[in-house]
Design a protein around this motif. Structure first.
Motif, short mmCIF file in Angstrom:
data_model
loop_
_atom_site.label_atom_id
_atom_site.label_comp_id
_atom_site.label_asym_id
_atom_site.label_seq_id
_atom_site.Cartn_x
_atom_site.Cartn_y
_atom_site.Cartn_z
N LYS A 142 -118.81 -40.73 -24.58
CA LYS A 142 -120.16 -40.40 -25.03
C LYS A 142 -120.16 -39.15 -25.90
N ARG A 143 -119.38 -38.14 -25.51
CA ARG A 143 -119.29 -36.91 -26.31
C ARG A 143 -118.70 -37.19 -27.68
N MET A 144 -117.68 -38.05 -27.72
CA MET A 144 -117.05 -38.39 -29.01
C MET A 144 -118.03 -39.12 -29.91
N ASP A 145 -118.82 -40.01 -29.34
CA ASP A 145 -119.82 -40.74 -30.12
C ASP A 145 -120.84 -39.76 -30.70
N HIS A 146 -121.33 -38.85 -29.85
CA HIS A 146 -122.30 -37.85 -30.31
C HIS A 146 -121.67 -36.95 -31.38
N ALA A 147 -120.44 -36.52 -31.13
CA ALA A 147 -119.77 -35.61 -32.07
C ALA A 147 -119.55 -36.27 -33.42
N SER A 148 -119.16 -37.54 -33.41
CA SER A 148 -118.92 -38.21 -34.69
C SER A 148 -120.20 -38.34 -35.50
N LYS A 149 -121.32 -38.58 -34.81
CA LYS A 149 -122.61 -38.64 -35.52
C LYS A 149 -122.98 -37.26 -36.07
N GLU A 150 -122.74 -36.24 -35.28
CA GLU A 150 -123.05 -34.88 -35.72
C GLU A 150 -122.17 -34.47 -36.90
N ILE A 151 -120.91 -34.86 -36.86
CA ILE A 151 -120.01 -34.54 -37.97
C ILE A 151 -120.48 -35.22 -39.25
N ALA A 186 -122.08 -24.20 -44.44
CA ALA A 186 -122.06 -25.65 -44.20
C ALA A 186 -120.62 -26.17 -44.16
N LEU A 187 -119.78 -25.65 -45.03
CA LEU A 187 -118.37 -26.04 -45.04
C LEU A 187 -117.68 -25.66 -43.74
N GLU A 188 -117.92 -24.44 -43.29
CA GLU A 188 -117.28 -23.98 -42.05
C GLU A 188 -117.82 -24.71 -40.83
N LEU A 189 -119.10 -25.02 -40.81
CA LEU A 189 -119.66 -25.79 -39.70
C LEU A 189 -119.03 -27.18 -39.64
N HIS A 190 -118.83 -27.77 -40.80
CA HIS A 190 -118.19 -29.09 -40.86
C HIS A 190 -116.76 -29.00 -40.34
N ARG A 191 -116.04 -28.00 -40.78
CA ARG A 191 -114.65 -27.81 -40.30
C ARG A 191 -114.62 -27.58 -38.79
N SER A 192 -115.56 -26.79 -38.29
CA SER A 192 -115.62 -26.53 -36.86
C SER A 192 -115.94 -27.80 -36.08
N LEU A 232 -115.16 -30.85 -36.97
CA LEU A 232 -113.95 -31.67 -36.96
C LEU A 232 -112.95 -31.14 -35.93
N ALA A 233 -112.83 -29.82 -35.85
CA ALA A 233 -111.91 -29.23 -34.87
C ALA A 233 -112.38 -29.53 -33.44
N SER A 234 -113.68 -29.47 -33.22
CA SER A 234 -114.23 -29.78 -31.89
C SER A 234 -113.96 -31.23 -31.51
N LEU A 235 -114.10 -32.13 -32.48
CA LEU A 235 -113.82 -33.53 -32.21
C LEU A 235 -112.35 -33.73 -31.82
N GLU A 236 -111.47 -32.99 -32.46
CA GLU A 236 -110.05 -33.07 -32.12
C GLU A 236 -109.80 -32.60 -30.69
N VAL A 237 -110.51 -31.57 -30.26
CA VAL A 237 -110.38 -31.10 -28.88
C VAL A 237 -110.83 -32.19 -27.91
N ILE A 238 -111.94 -32.83 -28.22
CA ILE A 238 -112.44 -33.91 -27.36
C ILE A 238 -111.42 -35.05 -27.31
N ARG A 239 -110.84 -35.39 -28.46
CA ARG A 239 -109.82 -36.45 -28.50
C ARG A 239 -108.62 -36.06 -27.64
N SER A 240 -108.22 -34.81 -27.70
CA SER A 240 -107.11 -34.36 -26.87
C SER A 240 -107.43 -34.49 -25.39
N GLN A 241 -108.65 -34.14 -25.02
CA GLN A 241 -109.08 -34.29 -23.62
C GLN A 241 -109.02 -35.76 -23.20
N ALA A 242 -109.45 -36.64 -24.10
CA ALA A 242 -109.40 -38.07 -23.80
C ALA A 242 -107.97 -38.54 -23.62
#
Length: 112
Positions: free
Chosen positions: A19-28, A81-87, A89-99
């Motif tokens: 669920k977090r990954m789904d939300h994060a991908s939409k936010e990204i 906006a660029l840095e928020l986007h990069r952040s 993407l980095a957060s999504l990678e953390v979630i993927r690692s947790q998965a």
């Protein structure tokens, strides 16, 4: 029985991460859209300022610095906006690692 409870907990956590990954991908996606829009606005305003300064007869060597200085707030928005986007993407990678960790634990539990 303890293994079953742990497996149930792992399954629940995997569901939550999904669920977090789904939300994060939409936010990204939204962050990427905002990044692109702020870049577009910045470039359009920069071009307008350059054209205005040229029309006013400003020396060519001063135009780039003066134009950028006049729209510094737009550049700040663009950079944020660029840095928020990069952040994001980095957060999504953390979630993927947790998965991935949970999947590894789940496989280990199934083997035991």
């Amino acid at each position: 029985m303890a293994g079953t409870i742990e497996l149930t907990q792992i399954t629940r956590e995997m569901y939550e991460i999904t669920k977090r990954m789904d939300h994060a991908s939409k936010e990204i996606f939204n962050l990427a859209k905002r990044k692109a829009e702020t870049e577009r606005v910045y470039r359009m305003e920069l071009a307008k300022q350059i054209a205005r300064l040229r029309a006013e007869g400003t020396p060519a060597t001063l135009i780039p610095d003066l134009a950028r200085g006049e729209i510094a707030d737009l550049k700040l928005e663009r950079d944020m906006a660029l840095e928020l986007h990069r952040s994001g993407l980095a957060s999504l990678e953390v979630i993927r690692s947790q998965a991935n960790v949970l999947q590894t634990i789940s496989r280990y539990q199934e083997e035991v």
